[in-house]
Design a protein around this motif. Structure first.
Motif, mmCIF file in Angstrom:
data_model
loop_
_atom_site.group_PDB
_atom_site.id
_atom_site.type_symbol
_atom_site.label_atom_id
_atom_site.label_comp_id
_atom_site.label_asym_id
_atom_site.label_seq_id
_atom_site.Cartn_x
_atom_site.Cartn_y
_atom_site.Cartn_z
ATOM 1 N N ARG A 1 2.197 51.854 30.428
ATOM 2 C CA ARG A 1 3.091 52.575 31.342
ATOM 3 C C ARG A 1 2.843 54.064 31.197
ATOM 4 O O ARG A 1 2.895 54.602 30.089
ATOM 5 C CB ARG A 1 4.551 52.238 31.009
ATOM 6 N N HIS B 1 0.890 53.985 35.647
ATOM 7 C CA HIS B 1 0.317 53.177 34.560
ATOM 8 C C HIS B 1 -0.508 54.086 33.643
ATOM 9 O O HIS B 1 -0.899 55.173 34.046
ATOM 10 C CB HIS B 1 -0.649 52.142 35.134
ATOM 11 N N ARG C 1 9.561 41.701 28.122
ATOM 12 C CA ARG C 1 9.239 41.183 29.454
ATOM 13 C C ARG C 1 9.229 39.656 29.436
ATOM 14 O O ARG C 1 9.806 39.005 30.296
ATOM 15 C CB ARG C 1 7.876 41.742 29.903
ATOM 16 N N THR D 1 16.131 48.422 45.022
ATOM 17 C CA THR D 1 14.913 48.033 45.739
ATOM 18 C C THR D 1 15.221 47.148 46.945
ATOM 19 O O THR D 1 14.797 47.441 48.054
ATOM 20 C CB THR D 1 14.000 47.260 44.780
ATOM 21 N N ALA E 1 16.735 48.106 38.774
ATOM 22 C CA ALA E 1 15.583 47.632 39.574
ATOM 23 C C ALA E 1 16.003 46.551 40.552
ATOM 24 O O ALA E 1 15.457 46.436 41.639
ATOM 25 C CB ALA E 1 14.479 47.107 38.649
ATOM 26 N N GLY E 2 16.992 45.748 40.168
ATOM 27 C CA GLY E 2 17.411 44.652 41.036
ATOM 28 C C GLY E 2 18.367 45.083 42.131
ATOM 29 O O GLY E 2 18.642 44.336 43.052
ATOM 30 N N ARG F 1 1.908 44.051 34.973
ATOM 31 C CA ARG F 1 3.211 44.702 35.159
ATOM 32 C C ARG F 1 3.795 44.402 36.522
ATOM 33 O O ARG F 1 4.741 45.080 36.951
ATOM 34 C CB ARG F 1 3.059 46.216 34.984
ATOM 35 N N ALA G 1 3.346 45.389 47.643
ATOM 36 C CA ALA G 1 4.653 46.027 47.505
ATOM 37 C C ALA G 1 5.227 45.820 46.107
ATOM 38 O O ALA G 1 5.997 46.642 45.612
ATOM 39 C CB ALA G 1 5.611 45.467 48.546
ATOM 40 N N PHE G 2 4.840 44.707 45.451
ATOM 41 C CA PHE G 2 5.387 44.408 44.128
ATOM 42 C C PHE G 2 4.383 44.753 43.027
ATOM 43 O O PHE G 2 4.547 44.351 41.892
ATOM 44 C CB PHE G 2 5.769 42.928 44.039
ATOM 45 N N SER G 3 3.308 45.473 43.415
ATOM 46 C CA SER G 3 2.225 45.792 42.490
ATOM 47 C C SER G 3 1.507 44.497 42.090
ATOM 48 O O SER G 3 1.671 43.460 42.753
ATOM 49 C CB SER G 3 2.748 46.574 41.285
ATOM 50 N N THR H 1 15.138 48.300 50.937
ATOM 51 C CA THR H 1 14.227 47.625 51.870
ATOM 52 C C THR H 1 15.015 47.140 53.094
ATOM 53 O O THR H 1 14.580 47.309 54.232
ATOM 54 C CB THR H 1 13.542 46.420 51.188
ATOM 55 N N CYS I 1 5.989 43.321 39.495
ATOM 56 C CA CYS I 1 7.454 43.283 39.518
ATOM 57 C C CYS I 1 7.957 41.927 39.034
ATOM 58 O O CYS I 1 7.555 40.895 39.561
ATOM 59 C CB CYS I 1 7.934 43.520 40.940
ATOM 60 N N LEU I 2 8.848 41.932 38.056
ATOM 61 C CA LEU I 2 9.264 40.621 37.550
ATOM 62 C C LEU I 2 10.383 40.012 38.378
ATOM 63 O O LEU I 2 10.760 38.865 38.180
ATOM 64 C CB LEU I 2 9.581 40.661 36.049
ATOM 65 N N GLY I 3 10.865 40.777 39.363
ATOM 66 C CA GLY I 3 11.898 40.226 40.247
ATOM 67 C C GLY I 3 11.345 39.803 41.599
ATOM 68 O O GLY I 3 12.115 39.567 42.529
ATOM 69 N N TRP J 1 7.319 46.041 24.742
ATOM 70 C CA TRP J 1 7.414 45.761 26.180
ATOM 71 C C TRP J 1 7.032 44.309 26.464
ATOM 72 O O TRP J 1 7.718 43.607 27.205
ATOM 73 C CB TRP J 1 6.485 46.717 26.958
ATOM 74 N N ILE K 1 12.108 47.557 29.546
ATOM 75 C CA ILE K 1 10.944 46.926 30.193
ATOM 76 C C ILE K 1 10.207 47.904 31.095
ATOM 77 O O ILE K 1 9.003 48.109 30.963
ATOM 78 C CB ILE K 1 11.360 45.713 31.068
HETATM 79 C C1 HEM Z 1 12.004 44.596 47.498
HETATM 80 C C2 HEM Z 1 12.276 44.552 46.246
HETATM 81 C C3 HEM Z 1 11.401 45.057 45.116
HETATM 82 C C4 HEM Z 1 10.259 45.809 45.139
HETATM 83 C C5 HEM Z 1 9.524 46.360 46.355
HETATM 84 C C6 HEM Z 1 9.846 46.005 43.766
HETATM 85 C C7 HEM Z 1 8.716 46.718 43.391
HETATM 86 C C8 HEM Z 1 8.335 46.933 42.079
HETATM 87 C C9 HEM Z 1 7.190 47.707 41.677
HETATM 88 C C10 HEM Z 1 6.204 48.395 42.608
HETATM 89 C C11 HEM Z 1 7.155 47.720 40.320
HETATM 90 C C12 HEM Z 1 6.149 48.452 39.420
HETATM 91 C C13 HEM Z 1 5.084 47.506 38.942
HETATM 92 C C14 HEM Z 1 4.001 48.208 38.156
HETATM 93 O O1 HEM Z 1 4.305 48.904 37.184
HETATM 94 O O2 HEM Z 1 2.814 48.087 38.522
HETATM 95 C C15 HEM Z 1 8.289 46.933 39.867
HETATM 96 C C16 HEM Z 1 8.585 46.703 38.537
HETATM 97 C C17 HEM Z 1 9.712 46.032 38.112
HETATM 98 N N1 HEM Z 1 10.653 45.397 38.890
HETATM 99 FE FE1 HEM Z 1 10.662 45.289 40.919
HETATM 100 N N2 HEM Z 1 10.747 45.398 42.943
HETATM 101 C C18 HEM Z 1 11.705 44.793 43.715
HETATM 102 C C19 HEM Z 1 12.779 44.043 43.291
HETATM 103 C C20 HEM Z 1 13.098 43.793 41.980
HETATM 104 C C21 HEM Z 1 14.210 42.964 41.535
HETATM 105 C C22 HEM Z 1 15.178 42.205 42.441
HETATM 106 C C23 HEM Z 1 14.205 43.003 40.179
HETATM 107 C C24 HEM Z 1 15.184 42.298 39.276
HETATM 108 C C25 HEM Z 1 14.912 41.426 38.419
HETATM 109 C C26 HEM Z 1 13.086 43.844 39.754
HETATM 110 C C27 HEM Z 1 12.738 44.135 38.452
HETATM 111 C C28 HEM Z 1 11.619 44.863 38.073
HETATM 112 C C29 HEM Z 1 11.279 45.165 36.685
HETATM 113 C C30 HEM Z 1 12.099 44.780 35.456
HETATM 114 C C31 HEM Z 1 10.078 45.884 36.711
HETATM 115 C C32 HEM Z 1 9.292 46.441 35.524
HETATM 116 C C33 HEM Z 1 8.142 45.514 35.176
HETATM 117 C C34 HEM Z 1 7.311 46.015 33.990
HETATM 118 O O3 HEM Z 1 7.190 47.228 33.809
HETATM 119 O O4 HEM Z 1 6.785 45.172 33.259
HETATM 120 N N3 HEM Z 1 12.439 44.298 40.877
HETATM 121 N N4 HEM Z 1 8.989 46.456 40.946
#
Ligand code: HEM
Length: 493
Positions: free
Chosen positions: A97, A368, A124, A301, A297-298, A436, A430-432, A305, A438-440, A120, A112
């Motif tokens: 990170r 990153h 995770r 986002t 994060a939950g 890493r 969009a979720f990468s 959207t 997105c875990l959601g 981490w 996380i």
């Molecule tokens: C439209 C909805 C969402 C979008 C567009 C989104 C997008 C992202 C992106 C771009 C990252 C960064 C990934 C990376 O570091 O390469 C991320 C990380 C993360 N997201 Fe989401 N996210 C969304 C919804 C959620 C939800 C609902 C949760 C709840 C559980 C969540 C939890 C996380 C967590 C905990 C990380 C950190 C992962 C890590 O660093 O290991 N996200 N998300």
């Protein structure tokens, strides 16, 4: 802009010495625009539209170049091909990170989202398996989302077709799903405390995406001491952490290991199990940071959207009309939408993907770093703190636009084939991707589908102005792309 100039001059004069010391460390980085001492390449970009500027630079320097955020060299990767090579083909190496100064003061690299290394990894893994046990990605949670969608519709009906701003309704709905998993409970849409928390999250997301947030990202050492709204970010995080602490205490008092209610219960039990392990990654602090991470994060986002998506649909009534048609044909008026419907609703699926591409709500991803010195595309990326690797997706604000035929327009046919069937496109990240990712993701996809179809099943959207005059470009762009604030009416169908 005046304030910006003052800060830039301040930064330039204060840090002159440091750059000379640092420069030697970075020998074989990819080429990029020539930096000035201390301000780096910031004079070549519009801080208000950093992403747009980075995109323009990629036109000159290609999909990988070095950009100096102040004195920190940052390797910018743009477009699907290079992102895939990095995040997927070299997943382990790119799983670090990068610096994220706006949050660093609060996170301390713990939790996380902003954590790294073995801690981490353990957090995770633990979070994913615990959230899955509570239904993430499963039918049971789908039922919860459907139920929440009905609460949301009831709140919308109360607006009686009058103009309103949807921000907090959507935040409540999105947040209540993660709250069910993390705190074991949902909150009422009128709960003052809940609304305050949502406001803190929403403000921080906006601040991190504002010009002040960009300045903090670029010149953290200086900006931490400069007065301004960016300093609220830290204070707001402390308030969120205080709420989480109260919830943890509530859980602790009523904890029953035979009846686990939520993520916090599971963490408390994990703490007990690990209490004699001196090398454990699980502590009170990691519990607090991780819980805030999930809550934040939950919440923001999904709701941004949807907020962005509805604004896009107000601008494009012809798309809304087709959505109504498909919803009426496949679901009808009498039952709640469910995930099984999606495979029979290619147009809706395409619109949701196009909303995610166009809105591009995390346009630069989260930075990153590489976990060791590596050779990549003929260059050396060193494992040293200052090298952040920004990853950017292929939205209109992203960098590589070639993968979509009409990149700057909202066009659902980007995700449809000639026969109107849904067509996936890997370039939408969009979720990468990679370690890493997105875990959601699975949770977010369910929420977006069920909430949006429920809204359009029950209501017609009515803008307050001529659709052609609705500006669907973001209000500001930083960590997030922030949609412009708006009001509209929902007319029951
Ligand atoms: C439209 C909805 C969402 C979008 C567009 C989104 C997008 C992202 C992106 C771009 C990252 C960064 C990934 C990376 O570091 O390469 C991320 C990380 C993360 N997201 Fe989401 N996210 C969304 C919804 C959620 C939800 C609902 C949760 C709840 C559980 C969540 C939890 C996380 C967590 C905990 C990380 C950190 C992962 C890590 O660093 O290991 N996200 N998300």
């Amino acid at each position: 802009i005046g304030a910006l100039n003052i800060v830039l001059v301040l930064v330039a004069s204060c840090l002159l010495f440091l750059l000379a010391c640092r420069k030697k460390k970075f020998k074989n980085l990819p080429p990029g625009p020539t930096p000035l001492p201390f301000i780096g390449n910031m004079h070549q970009v519009d801080v208000k539209e950093l992403i747009k500027s980075l995109r323009e630079l990629s036109g000159t320097y290609g999909p990988m170049y070095t950009f100096h955020l102040g004195s920190r060299p940052c390797v910018v990767l743009s477009g699907y091909k290079v992102l895939k090579e990095a995040l997927i083909d070299k997943a382990e190496e790119f799983s670090g990170r990068g610096d994220f100064p706006a949050v660093q003061m609060w996170s301390n690299g713990n939790g996380i989202v902003y954590g790294t290394g073995e801690r981490w990894r353990s957090l995770r893994r633990f979070a994913i398996s615990t959230l899955k046990n509570f239904g993430m990605g499963k039918r049971s949670l789908e039922e919860r989302i459907k139920e929440e969608a009905q609460f949301l519709m009831a709140e919308f009906r109360k607006t009686q077709g009058k103009p309103f701003d949807p921000t907090f309704f959507l935040s409540c709905a999105g947040s209540n799903i993660i709250c069910t998993l993390v705190f074991g409970d949902r909150f009422e849409y009128t709960d003052k405390k809940f609304l305050t928390l949502l406001d803190l999250i929403n403000s921080n997301w906006k601040l991190m995406s504002s010009t002040w947030g960009q300045l903090l990202f670029t010149f953290p050492k200086i900006m931490r001491h400069v007065p301004g709204p960016h300093r609220l970010i830290y204070k707001n995080y402390l308030k969120l952490a205080e709420f989480v602490r109260e919830r943890i205490e509530m859980n602790r008092e009523t904890l029953d290991s035979n009846h686990m209610r939520d993520f916090i219960d599971c963490f408390l039990i994990k703490l007990q199990q690990e209490k004699n392990n001196p090398d454990s990654h699980f502590s009170e602090e990691t519990m607090s940071k991780t819980t805030v991470n999930l809550f934040f994060a939950g919440t923001e986002t999904v709701s941004s959207t949807l907020r962005y998506g509805l604004r896009i649909l107000l601008r494009h009534p012809e798309v809304e009309e087709k959505l109504h048609e498909e919803i009426d044909r496949v679901i009808g008026p009498n039952r709640s939408p469910c995930m099984e419907d999606r495979s029979r609703m290619p147009y809706t699926d395409a619109v949701l993907h196009e909303i995610q591409r166009y809105a591009d709500i995390v346009p630069m991803g989260v930075p990153h770093t590489v976990t060791r010195d590596i050779e990549f595309r003929g260059y050396t990326l060193p494992k040293v703190k200052p090298t952040a690797t920004a990853s950017l997706t292929d939205g209109p604000s992203g960098l590589c636009l070639k993968t979509f035929k009409n990149p700057n327009s909202f066009d659902p046919t980007h995700f449809l084939d000639e026969n109107g069937r849904f067509r996936k496109n890997d370039a939408l990240m969009a979720f990468s991707a990679g370690k890493r990712v997105c875990l959601g993701e699975s949770l977010a996809i369910m929420e977006l589908f069920i909430f949006l179809t429920s809204i359009l099943q029950s209501f017609n959207l009515k803008p307050l102005m001529d659709p052609k005059d609705i500006d669907i470009t973001p209000e500001s762009s930083g960590l997030g792309n922030i949609p412009r604030p708006y009001q509209f009416c929902l007319l029951p169908r």
